[in-house]
Design a protein around this motif. Structure first.
Motif, PDB file in Angstrom:
ATOM      1  N   ASP A 143      -7.656   2.952  -5.233  1.00  0.00           N
ATOM      2  CA  ASP A 143      -7.724   4.039  -4.267  1.00  0.00           C
ATOM      3  C   ASP A 143      -8.564   3.583  -3.070  1.00  0.00           C
ATOM      4  O   ASP A 143      -9.720   3.183  -3.232  1.00  0.00           O
ATOM      5  N   VAL A 144      -8.000   3.649  -1.862  1.00  0.00           N
ATOM      6  CA  VAL A 144      -8.683   3.097  -0.693  1.00  0.00           C
ATOM      7  C   VAL A 144      -9.915   3.905  -0.314  1.00  0.00           C
ATOM      8  O   VAL A 144     -10.799   3.400   0.375  1.00  0.00           O
ATOM      9  N   TYR A 145      -9.996   5.176  -0.755  1.00  0.00           N
ATOM     10  CA  TYR A 145     -11.111   6.021  -0.333  1.00  0.00           C
ATOM     11  C   TYR A 145     -12.211   6.139  -1.378  1.00  0.00           C
ATOM     12  O   TYR A 145     -13.369   6.318  -1.038  1.00  0.00           O
ATOM     13  N   THR A 146     -11.879   6.052  -2.643  1.00  0.00           N
ATOM     14  CA  THR A 146     -12.897   6.174  -3.684  1.00  0.00           C
ATOM     15  C   THR A 146     -13.186   4.857  -4.383  1.00  0.00           C
ATOM     16  O   THR A 146     -14.214   4.721  -5.040  1.00  0.00           O
ATOM     17  N   GLY A 147     -12.279   3.870  -4.260  1.00  0.00           N
ATOM     18  CA  GLY A 147     -12.454   2.607  -4.962  1.00  0.00           C
ATOM     19  C   GLY A 147     -12.086   2.668  -6.430  1.00  0.00           C
ATOM     20  O   GLY A 147     -12.210   1.669  -7.132  1.00  0.00           O
ATOM     21  N   THR A 148     -11.632   3.819  -6.916  1.00  0.00           N
ATOM     22  CA  THR A 148     -11.266   3.924  -8.323  1.00  0.00           C
ATOM     23  C   THR A 148     -10.011   3.106  -8.604  1.00  0.00           C
ATOM     24  O   THR A 148      -9.164   2.902  -7.731  1.00  0.00           O
ATOM     25  N   LYS A 149      -9.895   2.661  -9.842  1.00  0.00           N
ATOM     26  CA  LYS A 149      -8.825   1.743 -10.227  1.00  0.00           C
ATOM     27  C   LYS A 149      -7.922   2.393 -11.267  1.00  0.00           C
ATOM     28  O   LYS A 149      -8.398   3.049 -12.197  1.00  0.00           O
ATOM     29  N   VAL A 150      -6.629   2.214 -11.110  1.00  0.00           N
ATOM     30  CA  VAL A 150      -5.643   2.636 -12.101  1.00  0.00           C
ATOM     31  C   VAL A 150      -4.941   1.382 -12.590  1.00  0.00           C
ATOM     32  O   VAL A 150      -4.460   0.581 -11.779  1.00  0.00           O
ATOM     33  N   ARG A 151      -4.858   1.226 -13.912  1.00  0.00           N
ATOM     34  CA  ARG A 151      -4.245   0.024 -14.476  1.00  0.00           C
ATOM     35  C   ARG A 151      -3.072   0.426 -15.363  1.00  0.00           C
ATOM     36  O   ARG A 151      -3.259   0.952 -16.460  1.00  0.00           O
ATOM     37  N   CYS A 157       0.862  -1.179   0.000  1.00  0.00           N
ATOM     38  CA  CYS A 157       0.000   0.000   0.000  1.00  0.00           C
ATOM     39  C   CYS A 157       0.898   1.228   0.000  1.00  0.00           C
ATOM     40  O   CYS A 157       1.868   1.288   0.764  1.00  0.00           O
ATOM     41  N   SER A 158       0.568   2.203  -0.846  1.00  0.00           N
ATOM     42  CA  SER A 158       1.443   3.357  -0.985  1.00  0.00           C
ATOM     43  C   SER A 158       0.629   4.577  -1.388  1.00  0.00           C
ATOM     44  O   SER A 158      -0.161   4.509  -2.341  1.00  0.00           O
ATOM     45  N   TYR A 159       0.801   5.681  -0.660  1.00  0.00           N
ATOM     46  CA  TYR A 159       0.130   6.950  -0.962  1.00  0.00           C
ATOM     47  C   TYR A 159      -1.371   6.761  -1.186  1.00  0.00           C
ATOM     48  O   TYR A 159      -1.957   7.361  -2.074  1.00  0.00           O
ATOM     49  N   GLY A 160      -1.991   5.916  -0.381  1.00  0.00           N
ATOM     50  CA  GLY A 160      -3.438   5.738  -0.434  1.00  0.00           C
ATOM     51  C   GLY A 160      -3.923   4.756  -1.477  1.00  0.00           C
ATOM     52  O   GLY A 160      -5.129   4.683  -1.728  1.00  0.00           O
ATOM     53  N   TYR A 161      -3.032   3.971  -2.082  1.00  0.00           N
ATOM     54  CA  TYR A 161      -3.421   2.987  -3.097  1.00  0.00           C
ATOM     55  C   TYR A 161      -2.986   1.584  -2.679  1.00  0.00           C
ATOM     56  O   TYR A 161      -1.835   1.384  -2.255  1.00  0.00           O
ATOM     57  N   LEU A 162      -3.909   0.627  -2.797  1.00  0.00           N
ATOM     58  CA  LEU A 162      -3.567  -0.785  -2.663  1.00  0.00           C
ATOM     59  C   LEU A 162      -3.024  -1.269  -4.001  1.00  0.00           C
ATOM     60  O   LEU A 162      -3.567  -0.931  -5.063  1.00  0.00           O
ATOM     61  N   PRO A 200      -5.782   8.174   2.997  1.00  0.00           N
ATOM     62  CA  PRO A 200      -6.237   8.222   1.608  1.00  0.00           C
ATOM     63  C   PRO A 200      -5.380   9.136   0.742  1.00  0.00           C
ATOM     64  O   PRO A 200      -4.702  10.042   1.238  1.00  0.00           O
ATOM     65  N   SER A 201      -5.434   8.916  -0.560  1.00  0.00           N
ATOM     66  CA  SER A 201      -4.577   9.643  -1.492  1.00  0.00           C
ATOM     67  C   SER A 201      -4.813  11.139  -1.455  1.00  0.00           C
ATOM     68  O   SER A 201      -3.892  11.926  -1.694  1.00  0.00           O
ATOM     69  N   LEU A 202      -6.033  11.578  -1.142  1.00  0.00           N
ATOM     70  CA  LEU A 202      -6.328  13.009  -1.159  1.00  0.00           C
ATOM     71  C   LEU A 202      -5.567  13.765  -0.080  1.00  0.00           C
ATOM     72  O   LEU A 202      -5.443  14.997  -0.133  1.00  0.00           O
ATOM     73  N   VAL A 203      -5.034  13.050   0.938  1.00  0.00           N
ATOM     74  CA  VAL A 203      -4.257  13.694   1.989  1.00  0.00           C
ATOM     75  C   VAL A 203      -2.897  14.149   1.463  1.00  0.00           C
ATOM     76  O   VAL A 203      -2.325  15.133   1.923  1.00  0.00           O
ATOM     77  N   PHE A 204      -2.382  13.437   0.450  1.00  0.00           N
ATOM     78  CA  PHE A 204      -1.042  13.700  -0.042  1.00  0.00           C
ATOM     79  C   PHE A 204      -1.103  14.699  -1.194  1.00  0.00           C
ATOM     80  O   PHE A 204      -1.504  14.353  -2.299  1.00  0.00           O
ATOM     81  N   GLY A 205      -0.724  15.958  -0.923  1.00  0.00           N
ATOM     82  CA  GLY A 205      -0.662  16.940  -1.990  1.00  0.00           C
ATOM     83  C   GLY A 205       0.508  16.640  -2.900  1.00  0.00           C
ATOM     84  O   GLY A 205       1.410  15.860  -2.582  1.00  0.00           O
ATOM     85  N   VAL A 206       0.542  17.289  -4.048  1.00  0.00           N
ATOM     86  CA  VAL A 206       1.610  17.031  -5.009  1.00  0.00           C
ATOM     87  C   VAL A 206       2.961  17.495  -4.481  1.00  0.00           C
ATOM     88  O   VAL A 206       3.999  17.118  -5.015  1.00  0.00           O
TER      89      VAL A 206
END
Length: 565
Positions: free
Chosen positions: A316-324, A299-304, A557-563
């Motif tokens: 994304d652990v908070y929205t459930g959206t998927k990146v492939r 798990c890294s920066y809010g992503y499994l 969650p990923s939204l906590v980590f700003g760019v």
């Protein structure tokens, strides 16, 4: 069912009582085409954005059916958020009266109203109020957006930009009401549990970033951060540019997966619990993963992160959206055991990194292919980011720094271990970033007492003042608390002044259930005996630790980590 008598009414949207969430729902319908859409939004008692949704329907029956469907979709949204006390508003008198007395309702939306009533038995306390259109503008805007764009969308942390004008308008109404009732006080409310000095701040959209950062540093829960971010776009930007995630004073979320055997054979599901607001548990699911048998990598920066050697998925652990990412081209001769991001996914410098015993694979986010670098030496079992550098601990507890640009380089850090660190039997240690300190947490037990006495957690600070650097034992954590998971591939966290959210200083929190309470985690005081259940879990072998399934862990969650992180 009656509306709450304590609400402030000023001709527009009104805030609910403290501790109550307000759900506004509305529908759009075009009788000539038979098309329609619904909109729903949840806000807290200070007008902070919590969640919203809209849904297009190209087979709408009539306006009454769509208004009933809007209510049903809104209640489902409230259920997913975990709201226990709800004030519901609709500008459809027919729907409000139907929910209050369904036995007398024979309209076209009767079946949907029955579904709403059934869902209410799960949600708990709810009141229903008919409101005028001017008090329902945000829900109306959502329904109009769903209709014109023909979309089904959800927002769980940040409101969409098209809502900013009506959200700010509603908040100005609340602020004017507060100032009107208390003329001697000039207040600018920041979040659900914090406030700061202000000089009559009526301009919600453009306060100074420095002031906002001071407010953020006082926030004591993730949900309060969500409320802060949901105020308006500039406040959201201030949260994203907060100097360091490691100076937050609220705890990470506890993630409990709803899976077995480490693989997803349908849709992955999990629950998030905020230790600072335990009643607000959130349940999430993600789109189906194909192929379904994926191994957990970390798990890294809010992503499994999951992989099956060829395909990789980030959830994304908070929205459930998927990146492939693109397909991984490898000979499959070496098992990939660890995955992490080198920066937040939204950062232009973000890379997904996968490790096997012989290779490091990297994907520049947005690129069409992977790069492969050969690896030598012992496998790496944990990565942390400290003061702009990537530190890695390998399986024989040697510390390294890793650079990925302009080219991959791994360099061992010369470190002196205290003599007492080498006594007894040890598990693989944890690295934890704690403010301006890099810590090592060690679980050790005397060899002759291994089978009859639990171990203790000890904490060491890396002292860089001399060369070589040295691990120095810390007797106490002072006003800090740490968060660890048995799987070293999962992130570790620290939190200052945990008493502000109900935690304890000088304690280490692990995400395994406590034997002494009904909490899903265990709190262990530094230097005190570790409970047997936690002790047994922590001595898993290196091979097992890096082929284990997804278990409970701590996460932000990923939204906590700003760019800028």
């Amino acid at each position: 069912m009656k509306g709450n008598g304590n609400m402030i009414r000023r001709g527009g949207w009104t805030k609910p009582a403290s501790g109550v969430y307000k759900l506004n729902v509305d529908a759009a319908y075009e009788p000539e085409t038979g098309r329609g859409a619904t909109g729903a939004i949840i806000r807290d008692s200070r007008g902070n954005f919590i969640a919203a949704c809209c849904e297009y329907n190209d087979h709408a029956i009539d306006v009454a059916t769509m208004e009933a469907l809007a209510l049903l979709n809104g209640l489902k949204l409230a259920e997913q958020f975990g709201a226990q006390s709800l004030a519901v508003e609709s500008d459809s008198m027919e729907v409000v009266e139907a929910v209050r007395d369904p036995s007398e309702y024979r309209g076209t939306g009767a079946v949907i109203i029955d579904d709403c009533r059934h869902l209410l038995t799960v949600l708990g306390m709810a009141t229903f109020t008919h409101c005028p259109r001017e008090a329902n503008e945000v829900a109306h805007s959502l329904a109009r957006h769903g209709y014109t764009q023909e979309v089904r969308e959800f927002w769980f942390s940040d409101p969409p930009p098209f809502l900013d004008p009506v959200l700010i308008s509603d908040r100005v109404i609340i602020l004017e009401a507060v100032v009107g009732e208390e003329p001697s006080k000039k207040t600018c409310v920041a979040s659900g549990s914090t406030s700061s000095p202000s000089s009559g701040c009526h301009d919600w959209d453009y306060p100074l970033d420095s002031l906002l950062h001071q407010i953020i540093s006082l926030i004591s829960s993730f949900h309060d951060l969500l409320a802060f971010r949901g105020t308006c776009r500039s406040w959201r930007a201030a949260a994203s540019s907060f100097p360091s995630v490691y100076t937050f004073t609220f705890p990470p979320l506890h993630l409990e997966p709803d899976i077995s055997h480490g693989v997803f054979n349908y849709k992955p599901k999990w629950k998030l619990v905020d230790p600072a607001k335990r009643a607000l548990s959130l349940r999430f699911s993600a789109p189906r993963i194909n192929p379904c048998r994926m191994c957990y990598l970390g798990c890294s920066y809010g992503y499994l992160i999951f992989s099956d050697r060829e395909h990789c998925h980030l959830l994304d652990v908070y929205t459930g959206t998927k990146v492939r990412p693109p397909k991984l081209q490898s000979d499959g001769s070496s098992l990939i055991y660890y995955g992490f991001l080198v920066a937040p996914l939204t950062s232009p410098n973000s890379r997904l990194t996968l490790l096997s015993r012989t290779s490091m694979f990297q994907w520049q986010v947005g690129a069409n292919s992977w790069t492969e670098h050969p690896l030598v030496g012992e496998p790496i079992h944990q990565i942390v980011f400290f003061k702009g550098q990537m530190f890695a601990m390998d399986f024989v507890q040697r510390l390294h720094t890793i650079r990925v640009v302009p080219q991959l380089s791994i360099q061992e850090v010369a470190v002196v271990w205290e003599e007492g660190m080498l006594v007894g039997l040890h598990s693989k240690p944890w690295l934890v970033v704690c403010g301006d300190m890099l810590l090592l947490v060690d679980l050790s037990v005397s060899t002759d007492l291994l089978f009859g006495f639990p171990g203790t957690l000890r904490v060491f600070r890396l002292d860089f003042s001399d060369e070589p650097a040295k691990w120095v034992k810390m007797e106490k954590l002072d006003n800090w608390a740490l968060f660890l998971a048995n799987d070293r591939r999962n992130p570790t966290f620290s939190c200052m002044n945990p008493e502000r959210w109900g935690g304890k200083s000088n304690y280490i929190y692990v995400p395994t259930a406590s034997q002494d309470s009904d909490e899903p985690w265990t709190a262990i005081e530094v230097g005190q005996p570790v409970p047997n259940s936690t002790h047994r879990l922590s001595f898993s072998s290196a091979a097992t630790a890096h082929s284990s399934p997804l278990n409970s862990l701590w996460v932000l969650p990923s939204l906590v980590f700003g760019v800028c992180q």
